[in-house]
Design an enzyme around this catalytic site. Sequence first.
Site, PDB file in Angstrom:
ATOM      1  N   ALA A  71      64.130  -7.356  27.863  1.00  0.00           N
ATOM      2  CA  ALA A  71      63.627  -8.043  26.780  1.00  0.00           C
ATOM      3  C   ALA A  71      62.516  -7.494  26.108  1.00  0.00           C
ATOM      4  O   ALA A  71      62.391  -7.643  24.769  1.00  0.00           O
ATOM      5  CB  ALA A  71      62.973  -9.593  27.605  1.00  0.00           C
ATOM      6  N   ALA A  74      64.371  -5.353  23.439  1.00  0.00           N
ATOM      7  CA  ALA A  74      65.012  -6.261  22.456  1.00  0.00           C
ATOM      8  C   ALA A  74      63.985  -6.722  21.666  1.00  0.00           C
ATOM      9  O   ALA A  74      64.146  -6.671  20.267  1.00  0.00           O
ATOM     10  CB  ALA A  74      65.825  -7.316  23.186  1.00  0.00           C
ATOM     11  N   GLU A  75      62.876  -7.210  22.000  1.00  0.00           N
ATOM     12  CA  GLU A  75      61.720  -7.723  21.246  1.00  0.00           C
ATOM     13  C   GLU A  75      61.147  -6.789  20.293  1.00  0.00           C
ATOM     14  O   GLU A  75      60.800  -6.669  19.292  1.00  0.00           O
ATOM     15  CB  GLU A  75      60.783  -8.412  21.896  1.00  0.00           C
ATOM     16  CG  GLU A  75      59.695  -9.021  21.167  1.00  0.00           C
ATOM     17  CD  GLU A  75      58.958 -10.242  21.618  1.00  0.00           C
ATOM     18  OE1 GLU A  75      58.251 -10.716  20.975  1.00  0.00           O
ATOM     19  OE2 GLU A  75      59.476 -10.784  22.786  1.00  0.00           O
ATOM     20  N   THR A  76      60.869  -5.378  20.956  1.00  0.00           N
ATOM     21  CA  THR A  76      60.436  -4.106  20.467  1.00  0.00           C
ATOM     22  C   THR A  76      61.328  -4.122  19.119  1.00  0.00           C
ATOM     23  O   THR A  76      60.725  -3.798  17.788  1.00  0.00           O
ATOM     24  CB  THR A  76      60.261  -3.011  21.082  1.00  0.00           C
ATOM     25  OG1 THR A  76      59.577  -3.422  22.104  1.00  0.00           O
ATOM     26  CG2 THR A  76      59.756  -1.833  20.221  1.00  0.00           C
ATOM     27  N   SER A  79      61.433  -6.981  16.376  1.00  0.00           N
ATOM     28  CA  SER A  79      60.197  -6.807  15.748  1.00  0.00           C
ATOM     29  C   SER A  79      60.048  -5.819  14.404  1.00  0.00           C
ATOM     30  O   SER A  79      59.635  -6.221  13.377  1.00  0.00           O
ATOM     31  CB  SER A  79      58.914  -6.821  16.821  1.00  0.00           C
ATOM     32  OG  SER A  79      59.037  -8.225  17.869  1.00  0.00           O
TER      33      SER A  79
END
Length: 156
Positions: A71, A74-76, A79
């Site tokens: 996660a 993925a979020e990095t 973003s």
Amino acid sequence: MGEHTAPKFPQEIIDEYAALGVDLPALFSAGHLGERMGVRITEASADRVVGTMPVEGNTQPYGLLHGGASAVLAETLGSVGTMLHGGATKLAVGVDLNCTHHRGVRSGLVTGVATPVHRGRTTATYEIVITDEHDKRVCTARLTCLLRDTPGTDTP
């Protein structure tokens, strides 16, 4: 944890941020959490963001890659894509992250590739596919970010 490779940006993006005195690799890094986890961004544009993360040091008690680590990767990546889409006057704020974990990984390096599903004026959604060193899908994630004005900027 692998060799650090500076992110690659399109020249027009480099020029836009350089005019503002902004260090792109520092701005679009994985931050303190990503740094501790060994996240490395190797390619970055609004159309595609690629990054890697070692499995070692990011496992759960059974020795498998922790779902939370996937996660974070993925979020990095999503973003960074959203921030590049929004440009220098916008900040990306994650509002929804969904991760489906397909298989366990015990060692090596995982690679995430973020591509846009939707890029609008106020939101952007990216699909992030994380694979192992054998190109087997480990996780599929979807991140939606809100695009907010950076402090001190006004948009018409």
